[in-house]
Design a protein around this motif. Sequence first.
Motif, PDB file in Angstrom:
ATOM      1  N   GLY A 122       0.830  -1.375  -0.012  1.00 31.00           N
ATOM      2  CA  GLY A 122       0.077  -0.050   0.049  1.00 31.00           C
ATOM      3  C   GLY A 122       0.732   1.381   0.152  1.00 31.00           C
ATOM      4  N   THR A 123       0.083   2.252   0.271  1.00 30.13           N
ATOM      5  CA  THR A 123       0.826   3.557   0.426  1.00 30.13           C
ATOM      6  C   THR A 123       0.661   4.509   1.575  1.00 30.13           C
ATOM      7  N   SER A 124       1.583   4.921   2.038  1.00 30.21           N
ATOM      8  CA  SER A 124       1.433   5.809   3.504  1.00 30.21           C
ATOM      9  C   SER A 124       0.547   6.713   3.195  1.00 30.21           C
ATOM     10  N   TRP A 125      -0.353   6.990   4.351  1.00 29.68           N
ATOM     11  CA  TRP A 125      -1.588   7.876   4.411  1.00 29.68           C
ATOM     12  C   TRP A 125      -0.771   9.173   4.645  1.00 29.68           C
ATOM     13  N   VAL A 126       0.290   9.518   5.159  1.00 28.93           N
ATOM     14  CA  VAL A 126       0.898  10.730   5.518  1.00 28.93           C
ATOM     15  C   VAL A 126       1.708  11.327   4.317  1.00 28.93           C
ATOM     16  N   SER A 127       2.992  10.504   4.070  1.00 27.94           N
ATOM     17  CA  SER A 127       3.688  10.938   2.788  1.00 27.94           C
ATOM     18  C   SER A 127       3.461  10.704   1.729  1.00 27.94           C
ATOM     19  N   GLY A 128       2.346   9.644   1.397  1.00 31.10           N
ATOM     20  CA  GLY A 128       1.951   9.374   0.080  1.00 31.10           C
ATOM     21  C   GLY A 128       2.886   8.665  -0.871  1.00 31.10           C
ATOM     22  N   GLU A 129       3.925   8.066  -0.046  1.00 30.83           N
ATOM     23  CA  GLU A 129       5.172   7.053  -0.592  1.00 30.83           C
ATOM     24  C   GLU A 129       4.548   5.785  -0.544  1.00 30.83           C
ATOM     25  N   PRO A 130       4.816   4.814  -1.443  1.00 28.66           N
ATOM     26  CA  PRO A 130       4.755   3.271  -1.236  1.00 28.66           C
ATOM     27  C   PRO A 130       5.471   2.921   0.205  1.00 28.66           C
ATOM     28  N   VAL A 131       4.689   2.100   0.772  1.00 30.65           N
ATOM     29  CA  VAL A 131       5.114   1.531   2.288  1.00 30.65           C
ATOM     30  C   VAL A 131       6.405   0.743   1.956  1.00 30.65           C
ATOM     31  N   ALA A 132       6.652  -0.335   0.826  1.00 26.85           N
ATOM     32  CA  ALA A 132       7.864  -0.700   0.573  1.00 26.85           C
ATOM     33  C   ALA A 132       8.934   0.092   0.326  1.00 26.85           C
ATOM     34  N   LYS A 133       8.820   1.281  -0.096  1.00 20.52           N
ATOM     35  CA  LYS A 133      10.027   2.116  -0.328  1.00 20.52           C
ATOM     36  C   LYS A 133      10.361   2.784   0.732  1.00 20.52           C
ATOM     37  N   GLU A 134       9.421   3.156   1.822  1.00 24.14           N
ATOM     38  CA  GLU A 134      10.032   3.521   2.993  1.00 24.14           C
ATOM     39  C   GLU A 134      10.365   2.871   3.955  1.00 24.14           C
ATOM     40  N   LEU A 135      10.136   1.348   3.851  1.00 24.62           N
ATOM     41  CA  LEU A 135      10.766   0.433   4.710  1.00 24.62           C
ATOM     42  C   LEU A 135      12.086   0.232   4.055  1.00 24.62           C
ATOM     43  N   ALA A 136      12.117   0.103   2.773  1.00 27.40           N
ATOM     44  CA  ALA A 136      13.604  -0.313   2.347  1.00 27.40           C
ATOM     45  C   ALA A 136      14.500   0.872   2.468  1.00 27.40           C
ATOM     46  N   GLU A 137      14.048   2.327   2.542  1.00 28.12           N
ATOM     47  CA  GLU A 137      15.029   3.316   3.117  1.00 28.12           C
ATOM     48  C   GLU A 137      15.565   3.312   4.452  1.00 28.12           C
ATOM     49  N   ARG A 138      14.734   2.430   5.420  1.00 28.22           N
ATOM     50  CA  ARG A 138      14.808   2.486   6.624  1.00 28.22           C
ATOM     51  C   ARG A 138      15.626   1.197   7.124  1.00 28.22           C
ATOM     52  N   ILE A 139      15.698   0.338   6.327  1.00 29.48           N
ATOM     53  CA  ILE A 139      16.313  -1.081   6.658  1.00 29.48           C
ATOM     54  C   ILE A 139      17.663  -1.147   6.889  1.00 29.48           C
ATOM     55  N   VAL A 140      18.212  -0.294   5.893  1.00 24.17           N
ATOM     56  CA  VAL A 140      19.693  -0.417   6.074  1.00 24.17           C
ATOM     57  C   VAL A 140      20.432   0.443   7.229  1.00 24.17           C
ATOM     58  N   PRO A 141      19.849   1.424   7.708  1.00 27.20           N
ATOM     59  CA  PRO A 141      20.425   2.048   8.661  1.00 27.20           C
ATOM     60  C   PRO A 141      20.170   1.355   9.926  1.00 27.20           C
ATOM     61  N   THR A 142      18.850   0.637  10.005  1.00 27.63           N
ATOM     62  CA  THR A 142      18.548  -0.183  11.086  1.00 27.63           C
ATOM     63  C   THR A 142      19.579  -1.332  11.419  1.00 27.63           C
ATOM     64  N   LEU A 143      19.907  -2.068  10.081  1.00 25.53           N
ATOM     65  CA  LEU A 143      20.941  -3.395  10.273  1.00 25.53           C
ATOM     66  C   LEU A 143      22.239  -2.908  10.467  1.00 25.53           C
ATOM     67  N   TRP A 144      22.553  -1.471  10.094  1.00 22.66           N
ATOM     68  CA  TRP A 144      23.886  -1.159  10.443  1.00 22.66           C
ATOM     69  C   TRP A 144      23.705  -0.843  12.133  1.00 22.66           C
ATOM     70  N   LEU A 145      22.915  -0.215  12.629  1.00 25.39           N
ATOM     71  CA  LEU A 145      22.840  -0.055  13.960  1.00 25.39           C
ATOM     72  C   LEU A 145      22.806  -1.322  14.933  1.00 25.39           C
ATOM     73  N   THR A 146      21.885  -2.091  14.416  1.00 28.45           N
ATOM     74  CA  THR A 146      21.647  -3.586  15.048  1.00 28.45           C
ATOM     75  C   THR A 146      22.846  -4.226  15.155  1.00 28.45           C
ATOM     76  N   SER A 147      23.641  -4.377  13.808  1.00 28.58           N
ATOM     77  CA  SER A 147      24.737  -5.282  13.641  1.00 28.58           C
ATOM     78  C   SER A 147      25.985  -4.888  14.646  1.00 28.58           C
ATOM     79  N   ALA A 148      26.148  -3.385  14.519  1.00 36.59           N
ATOM     80  CA  ALA A 148      27.233  -2.771  15.244  1.00 36.59           C
ATOM     81  C   ALA A 148      27.093  -2.992  16.855  1.00 36.59           C
ATOM     82  N   SER A 149      25.661  -2.746  17.338  1.00 35.79           N
ATOM     83  CA  SER A 149      25.239  -2.926  18.771  1.00 35.79           C
ATOM     84  C   SER A 149      25.492  -4.456  19.233  1.00 35.79           C
ATOM     85  N   LEU A 150      25.131  -5.176  18.378  1.00 36.86           N
ATOM     86  CA  LEU A 150      25.344  -6.640  18.433  1.00 36.86           C
ATOM     87  C   LEU A 150      26.560  -7.269  18.924  1.00 36.86           C
TER      88      LEU A 150
END
Length: 312
Positions: free
Chosen positions: A78-106
């Motif tokens: 679907g599409t974000s109700w707030v930004s109007g961007e595809p949800v998959a795109k918003e998730l993809a943009e946030r996955i890499v920073p999360t994996l970096w932080l998770t991996s380094a912290s782990l």
Amino acid sequence: MIIKRILILPVLLLVISFLTFLLTSIVPGDIAEGIILKQGGQPTEETVAAMNEQLGLDRGLFARYGQWLIQALQLDLGTSWVSGEPVAKELAERIVPTLWLTSASLVISVLITMFFGTAAAYFRDTAVDKAILGFSLIMNCIPEFLLAFILLFFFAYKWDIFPLVGYGSLEHLILPSLVLGFGIGAGKARLLRSSILDAMNSNYVAMARAKGLTKWQALKKHALRNALIPIVTSFGSTVGFLLGGSVIIENIFNWPGLGRLALQAINSRDIPVLQGYVLFATVFIIGIYLIVDLLYMLIDPRVYAKRSNIHG
């Protein structure tokens, strides 16, 4: 074991996604009115009705969930109700920073756990042991946000070694990963110490010492391997926490991760983004627990053999 996890995944996704849909629907407040205000509009009766129709909120819960489920099966979140961007795109943009932080912290937490936990067990009831236990107790008592502000004050503001906030380089990663890594590793070091001491008091370690092995050899070759089983379990749940539970640290350091995205979706009641996040988190966490089970087999194959005998 792997086949069972794969087969149970669709059921979990179905249940969790519906519960998320249900909970976001019963939260007080008008979703359409809130979105109109965020967009700078005026929530009149006509605009609210138009927004409800645009978002599909004029239909029943099961009808909306059924439509979302059909789209999700087609890999359309679907599409974000707030930004109007595809949800998959918003998730993809946030996955890499999360994996970096998770991996380094782990990595940091594992190093702290192994070093301090093993040292405390080996030097039991000595000054080293007491110092490590005191340090781990202090780290457990300090809230993460307070530790973050302390590190920011000294290492970013006063001494200007690392940048204050942001994302994009290794320097930005160090402070937030240290905050999460020390907080997690200090507590698990106490758990590893206790687990090693239990193993050192076992009969098989006593037999190894009687055969001439030194204390360090018995710890490294026999006690440590068995002591790692509860630690592996504990770290499995930690990865799930790091995926979304580090939202406070992400906000302090302005880190564009999934946890921060989920908090924004909750505050704005952006159901499509929240549903997409829940799906990704569920698959990720189940995958982590599958890896934990496989590590069991590597550390102690008898664990899987016992499970097979029980289920057989």
